[in-house]
Design a protein around this motif. Structure first.
Motif, short mmCIF file in Angstrom:
data_model
loop_
_atom_site.label_atom_id
_atom_site.label_comp_id
_atom_site.label_asym_id
_atom_site.label_seq_id
_atom_site.Cartn_x
_atom_site.Cartn_y
_atom_site.Cartn_z
N GLY A 116 43.54 33.25 46.81
CA GLY A 116 42.59 32.15 46.39
C GLY A 116 41.47 33.23 45.54
N PHE A 117 41.64 34.41 45.21
CA PHE A 117 40.56 35.00 44.83
C PHE A 117 40.90 36.00 43.51
CE2 PHE A 117 38.79 34.78 48.80
CZ PHE A 117 37.49 34.87 48.75
N ALA A 118 40.16 36.07 42.49
CA ALA A 118 40.58 36.93 41.22
C ALA A 118 39.39 38.00 41.20
CB ALA A 118 40.55 36.27 40.14
N SER A 119 39.91 39.27 40.80
CA SER A 119 38.86 40.57 40.77
C SER A 119 38.27 40.41 39.43
CB SER A 119 39.71 41.78 40.90
OG SER A 119 40.69 41.78 39.73
N SER A 120 37.00 40.88 39.53
CA SER A 120 36.20 40.89 38.39
C SER A 120 37.16 41.58 37.14
CB SER A 120 34.78 41.51 38.35
OG SER A 120 34.80 42.66 38.96
N THR A 121 37.73 42.79 37.37
CA THR A 121 38.47 43.49 36.53
C THR A 121 39.48 42.68 36.06
OG1 THR A 121 38.23 45.59 37.99
CG2 THR A 121 40.03 45.66 36.23
N ASP A 122 40.20 41.73 36.67
CA ASP A 122 41.34 41.25 36.07
C ASP A 122 40.79 40.03 35.18
OD1 ASP A 122 43.37 42.23 37.26
OD2 ASP A 122 43.48 41.10 39.05
N ILE A 123 39.49 39.54 35.63
CA ILE A 123 38.89 38.39 34.70
C ILE A 123 38.59 39.09 33.33
CG2 ILE A 123 37.13 36.68 34.51
CD1 ILE A 123 37.10 36.51 37.64
N SER A 154 32.29 31.31 42.94
CA SER A 154 31.24 32.33 43.91
C SER A 154 31.99 33.48 43.61
CB SER A 154 32.05 31.83 45.13
OG SER A 154 31.48 30.43 45.50
N GLU A 155 30.97 34.60 43.98
CA GLU A 155 31.44 35.88 43.82
C GLU A 155 31.02 36.60 45.21
OE1 GLU A 155 30.54 40.18 43.24
OE2 GLU A 155 29.03 38.55 43.49
N LYS A 156 31.94 37.76 45.59
CA LYS A 156 31.53 38.59 46.73
C LYS A 156 32.42 39.89 46.48
CE LYS A 156 31.50 38.60 51.89
NZ LYS A 156 31.76 37.80 53.07
N ASN A 157 31.49 40.93 46.36
CA ASN A 157 32.21 42.18 46.11
C ASN A 157 33.10 42.29 45.21
OD1 ASN A 157 30.67 43.27 48.64
ND2 ASN A 157 32.35 42.29 49.97
N GLY A 158 32.56 41.65 44.07
CA GLY A 158 33.56 41.76 42.80
C GLY A 158 34.60 40.86 42.78
N GLU A 159 34.73 40.12 43.62
CA GLU A 159 36.01 39.19 43.85
C GLU A 159 35.53 37.74 43.69
OE1 GLU A 159 39.41 39.65 44.75
OE2 GLU A 159 38.93 41.72 44.03
#
Length: 252
Positions: A116-123, A154-159
């Motif tokens: 249920g999360f996506a990393s900032s890098t992937d986005i 929502s964002e937490k630690n780059g996720e």
């Protein structure tokens, strides 16, 4: 016949729409404030009735105040939902088509992910793959920041994950457009993005619902198939011969 809509109801609705989403305790305070300001009868346990009156008048406008829960802590939230159009369509008045495409692709990553999360890098790697217009990564970072500020993400630690507002307002859209992967929580029957999943029958449950359901159980078992619940559940103590698995979240 629907109950009469007072100035207190109108004030409550106006603030709710302005906020985008309102946490349960704040909604209760707002309910009291509106009733006292406009000298309307107030009872602390009548918030649901108060909202039902508003909803009866919103129905012809294809709008509704909906209640949902945070996937993090289970706290109640309220948001105004437009039933006449998908919420992505509703967002069109606030964002460019390129920004909306980035949002849709971000939603794809989140919903199709295992947890249920996506990393900032992937986005950010999607930024130069957009069909409407390629976006620089710095620009994409600013757009993601706006989505967080507007409570769509929502964002937490780059996720990144979907904000409670997004889940409440876009539930039907997500269930319709991601039928193969989207599921409802077996306990609260609301859409679940982050969930624990039974290894035997595949049902999913929000983590707050898992904690509440298994509280006091020394050997938690699936509410559907009665098999041992193997996911590690923080806050739930266990006894017996079974050893909990390290996995907390599973694919929905």
């Amino acid at each position: 016949m629907a109950a009469r809509m007072t100035d207190a109801h109108r004030r409550f609705l106006q603030v709710l729409m302005s906020n985008g989403i309102t946490e349960g305790s704040e909604a209760r305070k707002l309910h009291q404030h509106c009733c006292e300001t406009d000298k309307v009868y107030y009872a602390h346990d009548k918030l649901d009735d108060f909202i039902s009156t508003i909803n009866s008048h919103l129905q012809p406008l294809f709008m509704q105040i909906r209640k949902g829960a945070s996937e993090d802590d289970g706290r109640a939230h309220y948001a105004v939902v437009n039933l006449a159009e998908t919420e992505v369509t509703k967002m069109a008045s606030d964002y460019t088509e390129t920004e909306l495409e980035l949002f849709r692709k971000t939603m794809d990553l989140i919903i199709l992910s295992e947890n249920g999360f996506a990393s900032s890098t992937d986005i950010l790697n999607l930024a130069d793959q957009l069909k409407t217009k390629k976006m620089k990564k710095k620009e994409a970072e600013q757009v993601l920041k706006v989505f967080v500020e507007d409570k769509w993400l929502s964002e937490k630690n780059g996720e990144y994950t979907l904000h409670t507002r997004c889940i409440i307002e876009m539930e039907q859209y997500i269930l319709s457009n991601y039928q193969d992967v989207a599921r409802k929580c077996n306990i609260c029957h609301s859409l679940t993005i982050q969930s624990q999943v039974c290894e035997s029958c595949g049902i999913g449950m929000h983590l707050p619902c898992v904690r509440k359901y298994f509280r006091g159980q020394t050997e938690p078992r699936c509410p559907k198939c009665n098999e041992f619940w193997s996911c590690d559940t923080p806050g739930v103590s266990r006894m017996g011969s079974h050893s909990p698995q390290s996995s907390t979240l599973g694919p929905r």
